[in-house]
Design a protein around this motif. Structure first.
Motif, short mmCIF file in Angstrom:
data_model
loop_
_atom_site.label_atom_id
_atom_site.label_comp_id
_atom_site.label_asym_id
_atom_site.label_seq_id
_atom_site.Cartn_x
_atom_site.Cartn_y
_atom_site.Cartn_z
N PHE A 1 43.90 -50.35 8.04
CA PHE A 1 42.61 -50.07 8.67
C PHE A 1 41.49 -50.59 7.77
N GLU A 2 40.35 -50.83 8.38
CA GLU A 2 39.19 -51.29 7.63
C GLU A 2 38.44 -50.10 7.07
N ILE A 3 38.14 -50.19 5.77
CA ILE A 3 37.43 -49.11 5.10
C ILE A 3 35.92 -49.35 5.19
N LEU A 4 35.46 -50.46 4.67
CA LEU A 4 34.07 -50.87 4.75
C LEU A 4 34.04 -52.39 4.86
N SER A 5 33.03 -52.91 5.52
CA SER A 5 32.89 -54.37 5.61
C SER A 5 31.42 -54.74 5.50
N PHE A 6 31.19 -56.00 5.08
CA PHE A 6 29.83 -56.47 4.83
C PHE A 6 29.68 -57.89 5.35
N ASP A 7 28.70 -58.07 6.21
CA ASP A 7 28.32 -59.41 6.66
C ASP A 7 27.40 -60.00 5.60
N LEU A 8 27.93 -60.89 4.77
CA LEU A 8 27.18 -61.41 3.64
C LEU A 8 26.14 -62.45 4.04
N MET A 9 26.04 -62.75 5.31
CA MET A 9 24.96 -63.60 5.80
C MET A 9 23.67 -62.79 6.00
N GLN A 10 23.77 -61.48 5.87
CA GLN A 10 22.59 -60.63 6.02
C GLN A 10 21.75 -60.65 4.74
N SER A 11 20.57 -60.06 4.84
CA SER A 11 19.62 -60.07 3.71
C SER A 11 19.51 -58.73 3.00
N TYR A 12 20.06 -57.65 3.60
CA TYR A 12 19.90 -56.33 3.00
C TYR A 12 21.13 -55.49 3.32
N PHE A 13 21.58 -54.72 2.33
CA PHE A 13 22.80 -53.93 2.48
C PHE A 13 22.52 -52.50 2.04
N PRO A 14 22.09 -51.64 2.96
CA PRO A 14 21.78 -50.26 2.58
C PRO A 14 23.04 -49.48 2.29
N PRO A 15 22.92 -48.39 1.52
CA PRO A 15 24.07 -47.51 1.32
C PRO A 15 24.60 -47.02 2.67
N GLU A 16 25.87 -46.69 2.69
CA GLU A 16 26.50 -46.35 3.97
C GLU A 16 27.54 -45.25 3.75
N ARG A 17 27.71 -44.45 4.77
CA ARG A 17 28.74 -43.41 4.79
C ARG A 17 29.33 -43.39 6.19
N ARG A 18 30.64 -43.50 6.29
CA ARG A 18 31.25 -43.54 7.61
C ARG A 18 32.58 -42.79 7.60
N GLU A 19 32.93 -42.29 8.78
CA GLU A 19 34.22 -41.61 8.93
C GLU A 19 35.25 -42.60 9.46
N ILE A 20 36.46 -42.46 8.97
CA ILE A 20 37.60 -43.24 9.43
C ILE A 20 38.66 -42.26 9.89
N ALA A 21 39.21 -42.47 11.05
CA ALA A 21 40.34 -41.68 11.54
C ALA A 21 41.54 -42.60 11.66
N THR A 22 42.64 -42.23 11.03
CA THR A 22 43.83 -43.07 11.09
C THR A 22 45.03 -42.20 11.45
N THR A 23 46.00 -42.81 12.11
CA THR A 23 47.19 -42.09 12.57
C THR A 23 48.36 -42.34 11.63
N VAL A 24 49.05 -41.28 11.26
CA VAL A 24 50.24 -41.41 10.41
C VAL A 24 51.37 -42.00 11.23
N ARG A 25 51.98 -43.08 10.73
CA ARG A 25 53.09 -43.74 11.42
C ARG A 25 54.45 -43.34 10.86
N VAL A 26 54.46 -43.00 9.56
CA VAL A 26 55.71 -42.65 8.89
C VAL A 26 55.49 -41.33 8.15
N SER A 27 56.33 -40.34 8.41
CA SER A 27 56.19 -39.06 7.71
C SER A 27 56.43 -39.25 6.22
#
Length: 451
Positions: free
Chosen positions: A349-375
């Motif tokens: 899964f993707e944790i964080l990503s950045f479009d480096l063609m942009q001019s500004y990168f503010p701090p960020e906080r995001r939730e990720i939900a992932t499903t367990v595939r193997v116990s």
């Protein structure tokens, strides 16, 4: 080595004999008698300087040794020992001068070259320090202290990860393909020259002009020599400074059309790539400039397995419970997971990503939900890098067996304690960054779901 100077009373010979036998109190007393009759006596001043230094009185030792060196400026050992005392007192510039005086008297004085290296290191003259240590080893290849100091100096300038990084064929080919498409006929700015590899790729690709910068002076000097040796000195201008010190019209004759950089750490952001790109966008690049890579992401999966858990937590050792030591455990640490067996408990899964063609990168906080595939028993999140160099070329160092050279490690974002997971479970994570640092942690009850 003691100069065998004579005095009329024979006190010097007796004092030296007492010194050699280890009777320092009587020896010192006789050396002081000699100084009463001859305050500039070189040997007496030198020996009293050594005795004072051994007793912890560096100030008195320096005074004695300065008088000894002034009385007999041709004795290399007097200068060398004075340098040792000055260095111990924190007078690194004075120590450097003393060691250089010793070398001027004896150009095969390996100890003086080694000591000079230590003074230069303290003065942040790493390149010259490395030269001094190498010279000590040329004189005496068995000089272990000089070998250890050289290794430490080199590691301080260029940590060992530089070498697998340069040998990472997949990474090199990805950057080279992107530069062959973007660089021809354009002005290229390379931030973080390192060995000069990316700058030389850009020049070979047909860039109109390549400017590169490297903040570590010793690395910049080596890169300059590498560029010269590869016949590209006329195509590449290298500045030994940070990119935010570059000036248009002074260091670059015009804004660059292409920015290429590899200022990424294993944890993606710690080398300051986001502020670096922001500054370059505002001050050094044309509005339509291409950035290589154009996108950077941290990706991951839930990870477990006994080998990784043993690296992440203190537990039992030799029959003792060491778990309390987990109070000092870091929330993240680096491993080469392609060399360590482990369990993959989820899809990527993707944790964080950045479009480096942009001019500004503010701090960020995001939730990720992932499903367990193997116990299994989960230690945390394994994280790696994905760089989209352009729309056609991607580099990713996902853990794979027999992956070969890779300068970037993988990062384990460690949970406070292992958790048991069953296939089908949903795991909520919080990923955040402060522009120069990134964290991944389990969501808590105080972290409301984001829709």
């Amino acid at each position: 080595m003691l100069a065998q100077e004579e005095d009329g009373d024979g006190l010097l010979d007796l004092a030296i004999a007492l010194y050699a036998r280890g009777d320092m109190v009587k020896a010192a007393s006789l050396f002081r008698v000699i100084l009463k009759n001859d305050p500039a006596h070189a040997v007496a001043n030198h020996q009293l300087g050594l005795l004072a230094f051994a007793d912890g009185d560096a100030e008195a030792a320096a005074q004695y040794l300065q008088r000894a060196a002034a009385a007999n400026p041709l004795d290399a050992e007097y200068h060398n020992n004075l340098g040792v005392v000055l260095h111990a007192r924190g007078d690194h510039a004075g120590a450097r001068c003393a060691f250089e005086n010793a070398i001027a008297q004896d150009q095969r004085f390996a100890q003086a070259f080694n000591n000079l290296g230590a003074a230069l290191t303290a003065l942040n003259e790493d390149e010259n320090a490395i030269r001094a240590y190498r010279r000590a080893l040329e004189i005496d290849p068995t000089y272990i202290e000089a070998r250890d100091n050289l290794d430490l100096a080199c590691a301080g300038v260029a940590p060992a990860w530089h070498f697998p990084m340069m040998a990472d064929v997949a990474r090199n080919e990805a950057y080279d393909r992107a530069l062959r498409r973007a660089a021809p006929g354009r002005r290229v700015l390379d931030i973080g020259a390192g060995s000069g590899l990316l700058a030389m790729m850009a020049a070979r690709a047909g860039a109109a002009k390549v400017t590169t910068c490297e903040v570590v002076p010793a690395i910049a000097a080596a890169a300059r020599e590498i560029i010269q040796a590869n016949g590209l000195a006329d195509s590449i201008t290298l500045h030994a400074k940070r990119s935010d010190q570059l000036k248009i019209g002074q260091d670059l004759w015009a804004r660059a059309n292409v920015l290429v950089t590899e200022t990424f750490c294993s944890g993606l952001l710690t080398e300051g790539v986001l502020p670096t790109i922001e500054h370059a966008r505002e001050h050094l690049l044309t509005p339509d400039a291409v950035v290589i890579p154009q996108r950077a992401a941290a990706r991951g999966y839930l990870i477990g397995g006994p080998s990784v858990e043993a690296q992440a937590y203190a537990s039992q050792a030799a029959g003792f419970d060491l778990s309390r030591f987990n109070l000092f455990a870091s929330s993240k640490f680096g491993l080469h997971l392609d060399r360590l067996p482990h369990d993959i408990l989820s899809d990527d899964f993707e944790i964080l990503s950045f479009d480096l063609m942009q001019s500004y990168f503010p701090p960020e906080r995001r939730e990720i939900a992932t499903t367990v595939r193997v116990s299994g028993r989960c230690v945390g999140v394994a994280q790696w890098l994905r760089l989209d160099l352009d729309s056609e070329t991607t580099y990713e160092n996902r853990p794979e067996a027999n992956a070969g050279a890779n300068g970037w490690m993988h990062v384990i974002h460690r949970f406070p304690e292992p958790i048991e997971l069953l296939a089908g479970d949903q795991v909520r994570l919080i990923a955040s960054h402060t522009r120069t640092n990134m964290t991944v942690a389990l969501a808590t009850r105080n972290d409301p779901p984001k829709h």
